[in-house]
Design an enzyme around this catalytic site. Structure first.
Site, PDB file in Angstrom:
ATOM      1  CG  ASP A 122      -8.291  -4.613   1.418  1.00  0.00           C
ATOM      2  OD1 ASP A 122      -9.229  -4.097   1.712  1.00  0.00           O
ATOM      3  OD2 ASP A 122      -7.967  -4.587  -0.329  1.00  0.00           O
ATOM      4  CG  ASP A 132     -13.994  -7.070   1.601  1.00  0.00           C
ATOM      5  OD1 ASP A 132     -13.427  -6.458   2.709  1.00  0.00           O
ATOM      6  OD2 ASP A 132     -13.611  -7.353   0.137  1.00  0.00           O
ATOM      7  CE  LYS A 152       1.359 -17.006  -2.458  1.00  0.00           C
ATOM      8  NZ  LYS A 152       1.048 -18.566  -2.895  1.00  0.00           N
ATOM      9  CE1 TYR A 169      -3.390  -2.612   0.548  1.00  0.00           C
ATOM     10  CE2 TYR A 169      -4.773  -0.236   0.978  1.00  0.00           C
ATOM     11  CZ  TYR A 169      -4.712  -1.379   0.437  1.00  0.00           C
ATOM     12  OH  TYR A 169      -5.738  -2.594   0.498  1.00  0.00           O
ATOM     13  CG  ASP A 218      -1.515 -20.088  -1.118  1.00  0.00           C
ATOM     14  OD1 ASP A 218      -1.355 -19.750  -0.505  1.00  0.00           O
ATOM     15  OD2 ASP A 218      -1.418 -20.547  -2.871  1.00  0.00           O
TER      16      ASP A 218
HETATM   17  C1  IPM Z   1     -10.335  -1.335   3.497  1.00  0.00           C
HETATM   18  C2  IPM Z   1     -10.605  -0.721   2.323  1.00  0.00           C
HETATM   19  C3  IPM Z   1      -9.030   0.686   1.877  1.00  0.00           C
HETATM   20  C4  IPM Z   1      -8.406  -0.502   2.092  1.00  0.00           C
HETATM   21  C5  IPM Z   1     -10.268   1.387   1.004  1.00  0.00           C
HETATM   22  C6  IPM Z   1     -11.231   2.140   0.844  1.00  0.00           C
HETATM   23  C7  IPM Z   1      -8.925   2.125   0.434  1.00  0.00           C
HETATM   24  O1  IPM Z   1     -11.406  -1.714   0.995  1.00  0.00           O
HETATM   25  O2  IPM Z   1     -10.664  -0.743   4.269  1.00  0.00           O
HETATM   26  O3  IPM Z   1     -10.545  -2.491   3.534  1.00  0.00           O
HETATM   27  O4  IPM Z   1      -8.018  -0.573   0.497  1.00  0.00           O
HETATM   28  O5  IPM Z   1      -8.214  -0.213   2.321  1.00  0.00           O
HETATM   29 MG    MG Z   2     -11.444  -4.029   1.982  1.00  0.00          MG
END
Ligand code: IPM
Ligand code: MG
Length: 373
Positions: free
Chosen positions: A250, A254, A193, A142, A226
Site C-alpha cells: 500500500d 503510493d 521486514k 489488513y 524501509d
Molecule cells: C489502496 C487504498 C486502499 C488500501 C484503501 C482505500 C482501503 O489505499 O487501494 O491503496 O489501503 O488498500
Molecule cells: Mg493505498
C-alpha cells in the site's frame, strides 16, 4: 464475436466521472474490435451506503463473483466520515477484494516521457522508468485477527491488529510476481521486514524456496521494506518487479506512483487464482487514485488511470493485449500532444476537462486505426 460480462462500480467522488470516459472506450472497443460486453452497473462505497446502508450489498457482491471482470472507480468521501467503522466506504472495497479472493494486486508505475517534468524527482533519475509492484492484497495486517480496540478498564484503551501470513499465501502471490518478471526483465525484488517481524522472515524463506525450485531463471533479490522505500527514491530504475505484502505494498505503491508525477495516471489490476480448468481468474480493475471529493463533479478529474485500468482488463482478463497496446499508445500520444487535465498541466499545454480528455483519446485511437489500415 466473444461476449464477456462486466460489472461497473463507479463508486464515489470522481469515480462516476472517470468511469463515464471508460464507457466511451468500451463503446469503441465493442464497435470496432469484435468484443462485446454484457455490462451491469451497480453501487459501491458511500453510494451503496446511501441506498442500502452498507458499502457492498450482497446482490452486488454476487454479481461481481459471477462476472468476467469488475471495473471500479473510487470509494469514500467526507460525507461518510461518521458512519460506523465496519460499514465505512473503504470496507466495501476491502470486502470485494477479500470475497473474490483477489490476492495479487498489480500496480505498474511507468514514467511517460511527456510527463517527465510532472515528477518531483529529477528527469535523469526517472526517465524510462517502468516498474511493476505486485502487492499481496487479501492477507497481512489488513485482515489478520485478533483486531479491535479494547477498553482496559483503567482509563486506557488498546488498539490491536495482527500481521499474519501463511506459506501458501506467500507462495501464491510469489508465483504471480515471478511469472510476470519472466515476461519482463526477469528481475524480482522481494520486500519485507525480516529483521524485525517473523512474518517477514517466513516471507523471505518462502520466496527464496520458490525461487530455488521453480524460478531459478529469474534474478531474485531481497530488501528490507524501509530500505526499499529509500531505494525507490534514490534509484528507482534498479527495479523491474517488486513483490511485497499488503501494508508495505500500500505504502510503496503510493510512493512509486508519485515517481511518475501523478496518481491520476496509474491503473491497477487485482487478480484471483486461475481456474484449473478454464485458466480464468476473477479480476477487479481500478485506478490507484482515490475519490478526490475536492474536485468531484467539476469535470477536472483525469480519466486516464481508469482508462488504463480497462486496458489492463483487456490484457489480463480478455486476452486482447493488441487492444491494450493500442489504448496505451493512444494515451502516450495524447500526452505528447500536450492535452492535459489539471493534475498534469504544464506550461503551454492545452487544458481539457475529464470528458474532453476521453474524446481526445477516442480520436487518437481512431487515428492509429486509420493509419494501420
Ligand atoms: C489502496 C487504498 C486502499 C488500501 C484503501 C482505500 C482501503 O489505499 O487501494 O491503496 O489501503 O488498500
Ligand atoms: Mg493505498
Amino acid at each position: 464475436m466473444s461476449r464477456h460480462s462486466l460489472v461497473i462500480l463507479p463508486g464515489d467522488g470522481i469515480g462516476p466521472e472517470v468511469m463515464a470516459e471508460v464507457r466511451k472506450v468500451i463503446g469503441w472497443v465493442e464497435k470496432n474490435a469484435g468484443l462485446s460486453f454484457q455490462i451491469e452497473e451497480d453501487l459501491v462505497g458511500g453510494a451503496a451506503i446511501d441506498k442500502h446502508g452498507v458499502p457492498l450489498a450482497p446482490e452486488t457482491l454476487a454479481k461481481c463473483k459471477k462476472s468476467d471482470a469488475v471495473l471500479l472507480g473510487a470509494v469514500g468521501g467526507p460525507k461518510w466520515d461518521n458512519v460506523a467503522y465496519n460499514i465505512r466506504p473503504e470496507s466495501g472495497l476491502l470486502a470485494l477484494r477479500k470475497e473474490l479472493d483477489l490476492f495479487a494486486n498489480l500496480r505498474p508505475a511507468i514514467v511517460f516521457d511527456a510527463l517527465i517534468d510532472a515528477s518531483t524527482l529529477k528527469a535523469d533519475v526517472i526517465r524510462g522508468l517502468d516498474i511493476l509492484i505486485v502487492r499481496e492484497l487479501t492477507g497481512g495486517v489488513y485482515f489478520g485477527t485478533p483486531r479491535g480496540i479494547e477498553d482496559l478498564g483503567n482509563g486506557e484503551r488498546r488498539g490491536v491488529n495482527t500481521q499474519v501470513y501463511t506459506s501458501s499465501e506467500i507462495r501464491r502471490v510469489g508465483r504471480v510476481a515471478f511469472d510476470l518478471a519472466r515476461q519482463r526483465q526477469a528481475r524480482l525484488c522481494s520486500m519485507e521486514k525480516a529483521n524485525v517481524m517473523e512474518s517477514g522472515k517466513l516471507w523471505r524463506e518462502e520466496i527464496t524456496a520458490l525461487h530455488k525450485t521453480d524460478y531459478s531463471d529469474v534474478a531474485l533479490t531481497h530488501m528490507y521494506a524501509d530500505n526499499g522505500a529509500m531505494q525507490l527514491l534514490r534509484n528507482p530504475r534498479q527495479f523491474d518487479v517488486i513483490v511485497t505484502d499488503n501494508l508495505f505494498g500500500d505504502i510503496l505503491s503510493d510512493e512509486a506512483a508519485m515517481l511518475t508525477g501523478s496518481l491520476g495516471m496509474l491503473p491497477s489490476a487485482s487478480l484471483g487464482a486461475a481456474d484449473p480448468k478454464t485458466g480464468k481468474r476473477l479480476a477487479l480493475y481500478e485506478p490507484v487514485h482515490g475519490s478526490a471529493p475536492d474536485i468531484a463533479g467539476q469535470g477536472k478529474a483525469n480519466p486516464l488511470a481508469a482508462i488504463l485500468s480497462f486496458s489492463m482488463a483487456l490484457r489480463y482478463s480478455f486476452s486482447r493485449s493488441d487492444l491494450a497496446d493500442k489504448i496505451d499508445k493512444a494515451v502516450q500520444t495524447v500526452l505528447k500532444e500536450g492535452i492535459r487535465t489539471g493534475d498534469i498541466m504544464a506550461p503551454g499545454a492545452t487544458p481539457v476537462s475529464t470528458s474532453q480528455m476521453g474524446d481526445h483519446l477516442i480520436r487518437q485511437i481512431e487515428k492509429t486505426r486509420a493509419e494501420a489500415a
